[in-house]
Design an enzyme around this catalytic site. Structure first.
Site, PDB file in Angstrom:
ATOM      1  N   ILE A  69      79.386  49.173 -43.357  1.00 44.34           N
ATOM      2  CA  ILE A  69      79.487  48.226 -42.251  1.00 44.34           C
ATOM      3  C   ILE A  69      80.310  48.819 -41.113  1.00 44.34           C
ATOM      4  O   ILE A  69      79.991  48.676 -39.952  1.00 44.34           O
ATOM      5  CB  ILE A  69      80.133  46.906 -42.741  1.00 44.34           C
ATOM      6  CG1 ILE A  69      79.146  46.185 -43.652  1.00 44.34           C
ATOM      7  CG2 ILE A  69      80.528  46.020 -41.570  1.00 44.34           C
ATOM      8  CD1 ILE A  69      79.588  44.840 -44.131  1.00 44.34           C
ATOM      9  N   LYS A  70      81.351  49.532 -41.503  1.00 46.56           N
ATOM     10  CA  LYS A  70      82.251  50.114 -40.505  1.00 46.56           C
ATOM     11  C   LYS A  70      81.512  51.032 -39.531  1.00 46.56           C
ATOM     12  O   LYS A  70      81.803  51.061 -38.346  1.00 46.56           O
ATOM     13  CB  LYS A  70      83.370  50.874 -41.203  1.00 46.56           C
ATOM     14  CG  LYS A  70      84.472  51.273 -40.253  1.00 46.56           C
ATOM     15  CD  LYS A  70      85.699  51.720 -41.013  1.00 46.56           C
ATOM     16  CE  LYS A  70      86.739  52.273 -40.054  1.00 46.56           C
ATOM     17  NZ  LYS A  70      87.146  51.310 -39.030  1.00 46.56           N
ATOM     18  N   GLY A  71      80.549  51.783 -40.073  1.00 49.48           N
ATOM     19  CA  GLY A  71      79.679  52.563 -39.210  1.00 49.48           C
ATOM     20  C   GLY A  71      80.314  53.787 -38.587  1.00 49.48           C
ATOM     21  O   GLY A  71      81.220  54.391 -39.160  1.00 49.48           O
TER      22      GLY A  71
END
Lengths: 525, 246
Positions: free
Chosen positions: B126-128
């Site tokens: 999610i952090k990417g």
């Protein structure tokens, strides 16, 4: 430079770490592993391998496991069989243990778990053999102490350089050159994948993969080469290898026998980054650390690795938590403060405002929490982009943070990190960088103190508070569950999975480990 | 576009470059001459040996500045251009929902002995990466990130079990071409385990891959340094969901 920390909060953090570790320590006392049992044989002096390169310790342990299991400890059936071998008047040459292993591999030994007087006789034979091995380790420790007194290293941090050609005979001149260029510590990186081998390769090796196999003979060759160069330079050059992976107890034993000086040995690294079963790791590790404690070896822990997978600011407190756990597990195994090279790293995104102040806060927190430990300071890797000029600058700030905060062991950062395995010129430039910073600012820490309510002190206190909160959660849920949930390095590792699980055995009531018995008799230091 | 350019130091067309290298000889005047000779053969003329330093008794390190006489012909430069439209996360989700009508299943891993999950995590977590959220953030993707050091058979088994549409593998370690060998091993295993029509899309990424080597390595696509999650998401939609508008 030192921080002011609330002593109650520090004490609370340590108490929570001890409480979280307690159930795991109990588990380590209820289990043994194939590698611990093979380490008993190595301590008793069983060396060598068969024609296929399978070590005799594996052959013998496999034969015992198949016939009577290892849950009683390998010592009882093996020393019982040695007595039978003697009574049967079988020609054994100079090495009865090796003869037994050869005969067992050929299927001509019948093992049993001795009872009563036979068990007592086997135990005392095994303890005698283990004591001889431990005495060899004691002699190596005294030899190191003599050499360190004769060839002292009078600066801190110690400069740590890596050698990794894959060929021990190529490693030797490279290691000697690195020592002449200023390295105080040489680490020989292991061949990729060795940590997942369930045996220790044998002999001098020339075919490693991105590193050189850890073998007893390679240890011996490199230590002898560094003894030569220590004498030449008048400075004792330390040798480091890796006590991690599936053979941790055996490699720890070989390291003690061959006078390695430091060993990478983290309480959770194998679990998180090699997917080794948690109970296997903790059990192996407790034994390995007992051996390191006796051998006077400094351990290096691997908290730096968490920051390569998790964010170095968000996850800063997981480093602190892991350091506290590593400290507790180490102390329980008999290691002293001077032997705890607790790890951390310079991995904050350099684009973040105040990134250097944050780095100083984290490094000072570790320094203040563990004032007598030779902390291991790891260079930037995650934010090394291939822009070697920027990387060189970042490494200089890493070096500056290291000297300012009094780190004990400085792993030299390479500007070509993430580009190539270091070239000769990369290493030379990297050492110039370290020398410049040490020379220009080596004692700057004496002049500076962070303001008590300033950014650095506030950030450090905040990380400590977060660490305490996380430890509270771990203490409630259990450490094994926390590991299973991805608390460290974002890796999820459940206790009933992972490599090497089949090599974990619950101890039987009559379990006997002669090495543990001898180590418990007290130290020779 | 037909244009010829030269390197730029501080004026258009000056052709200035800098290089550094090591020669296996002791540092003396002859060594500096040797460095100048090498630079001349590299097309640097005049070459200025601005720095020479002994590294131990047997090696010398040089920094050389000079004017390079080669020209760059821009119309002869070959690169792999992006051959699919770049979509926003919203467009990606809409296309998957409308046209695929089920989540697009992605399995990610670092294979072999590589423990550097930074690449696969940048794309999937999610952090990417670079301010963009990873594929886990997209409602349209079902992501299974297996993490570090996944043996190839385990990856194949997982891909079959979750009926993966695409398999993403990142490789950072390049010693002795480990990234290439690992990739070849993986593609061979997938070819063996799946009939051609049911084989998941194979995508590899890493900082040292040559993006034009996809066919040679048997993968569908290679992503190099600096690839963002949105590019990977757009590519997956382009190949698996197919063309069409949102």
């Amino acid at each position: 430079m030192r921080l002011q920390l609330d002593p109650t909060q520090v004490a609370r953090a340590r108490a929570l770490a001890a409480s979280a570790a307690a159930p795991v320590l109990t588990l380590t006392q209820q289990h043994t592993t194939v590698s611990i049992e093979r380490a008993v044989l190595r301590m008793a002096g069983l060396e060598g391998a068969d024609a296929e390169g399978i070590p005799w310790v594996n052959r013998l342990a496999d034969a015992v496991a198949e016939q009577v299991g290892l849950q009683h400890g390998i010592a009882l059936p093996v020393w019982d069989a040695l007595q039978a071998q003697r009574r049967a008047d079988i020609a054994v040459g100079a090495d009865p243990l090796r003869t037994l292993a050869q005969r067992a591999a050929a299927g001509s030994v019948e093992f049993r778990v001795p009872q009563g007087r036979a068990a007592a006789a086997a135990t005392s034979g095994a303890v005698r053999a283990a004591r001889a091995g431990v005495r060899r380790i004691d002699r190596q420790r005294r030899a190191r102490e003599r050499l360190v007194a004769r060839y002292p290293v009078d600066h801190r941090p110690w400069i740590y350089l890596i050698v990794a050609t894959g060929d021990i005979h190529e490693d030797v001149p490279q290691a000697q050159a690195a020592a002449r260029e200023g390295a105080d510590i040489i680490a020989v990186i292991r061949s990729t994948g060795q940590s997942l081998l369930d045996y220790v390769p044998e002999g001098a090796t020339r075919e490693g993969y991105a590193g050189t196999y850890a073998t007893q003979e390679n240890f011996r060759i490199m230590r002898a080469a560094l003894d030569d160069v220590s004498k030449e330079l008048g400075r004792y050059v330390r040798l480091t290898n890796y006590a991690s992976g599936l053979c941790m107890p055996e490699i720890a034993t070989l390291a003690g026998l061959e006078r390695l000086d430091m060993m990478l040995n983290d309480s959770m690294y194998g679990i998180l980054f090699r997917d080794i079963n948690p109970i296997r790791t903790f059990t192996d590790q407790h034994f390995a650390r007992q051996v390191h404690a006796r051998a006077g070896i400094i351990i290096n822990t691997g908290e730096d690795n968490y920051l390569t997978t998790a964010d170095a600011v968000d996850a800063a407190h997981t480093v602190t938590v892991s350091q506290l756990l590593n400290e507790h597990f180490a102390k329980q195994a008999g290691l002293e403060d001077w032997q705890l090279g607790l790890g951390h790293a310079f991995e904050i995104n350099p684009d973040l405002p105040d990134s250097f102040r944050l780095e100083l806060a984290h490094a000072l927190l570790a320094r203040t929490l563990f004032p007598d430990a030779p902390l291991k300071w790891m260079p930037p890797t995650k934010h090394m982009t291939g822009d070697i000029f920027r990387g060189y600058l970042l490494d200089a700030f890493f070096n500056l943070a290291g000297v300012l905060t009094g780190q004990g062991i400085l792993l030299v950062g390479m500007m070509t990190e993430a580009v190539v395995t270091p070239w000769l010129s990369d290493r030379d430039l990297a050492l110039q960088n370290v020398r410049y910073v040490m020379n220009a600012a080596g004692r700057l820490g004496e002049d500076l103190a962070p303001a008590d309510d300033g950014f650095i002190a506030t950030r450090a206190r905040h990380v400590l508070d977060e660490a305490v909160e996380l430890l509270e959660r771990i203490d409630d849920d259990g450490l094994l569950d926390a590991i299973a949930d991805g608390t460290f390095g974002l890796m999820r590792r459940p206790a009933d999975r992972g490599k090497g699980l089949e090599g974990v055995l619950p101890r039987a009531d009559d379990y006997c480990n002669p090495v543990a018995t001898v180590l418990a008799e007290g130290t020779a230091s | 576009m037909s244009r010829v350019i030269r390197p730029y130091g501080d004026a258009t067309g000056d052709g200035m470059v800098q290089v550094s290298f090591t020669l296996p000889i002791p540092h003396d005047k002859r060594a500096e001459g040797a460095a100048a000779q090498l630079a001349a053969k590299m097309g640097i003329d005049p070459a200025l040996v601005v720095h020479a330093k002994a590294m131990g008794p047997d090696f010398t390190f040089f920094v050389v500045y000079g004017r390079v006489n080669h020209l760059v012909e821009l119309d002869k430069v070959v690169v792999l251009e992006r051959d699919f439209p770049l979509l926003t996360p919203k467009e990606v989700n809409a296309r998957i929902k409308k046209q695929l009508r089920r989540p697009l299943v992605v399995v990610g891993a670092c294979i072999g002995t590589d423990a550097h999950t930074v690449g696969i995590d940048a794309i999937l977590n999610i952090k990417g990466f670079a301010g963009e959220k990873g594929l886990e953030y997209y409602a349209g993707f079902e992501v299974h990130n297996l993490g570090a050091q996944v043996p190839v058979p385990e990856l194949v088994e997982a891909a079959g079990r979750v009926k993966a549409d695409a398999v993403l593998v990142s490789q950072v370690v390049t010693q002795r071409d480990a990234h290439l060998h690992n990739t070849e091993e993986m593609t061979a295993a997938f070819r063996e385990a799946f009939p051609r029509a049911r084989r998941p899309l194979l995508v590899v990424g890493g900082p040292r891959f040559d993006e034009s080597m996809a066919e040679q390595l048997g993968v569908d696509r290679i992503f190099g340094r600096g690839t963002t999650p949105a590019e990977v998401a757009s590519y997956l939609v382009h190949r698996i969901v197919g063309a069409g508008s949102a």
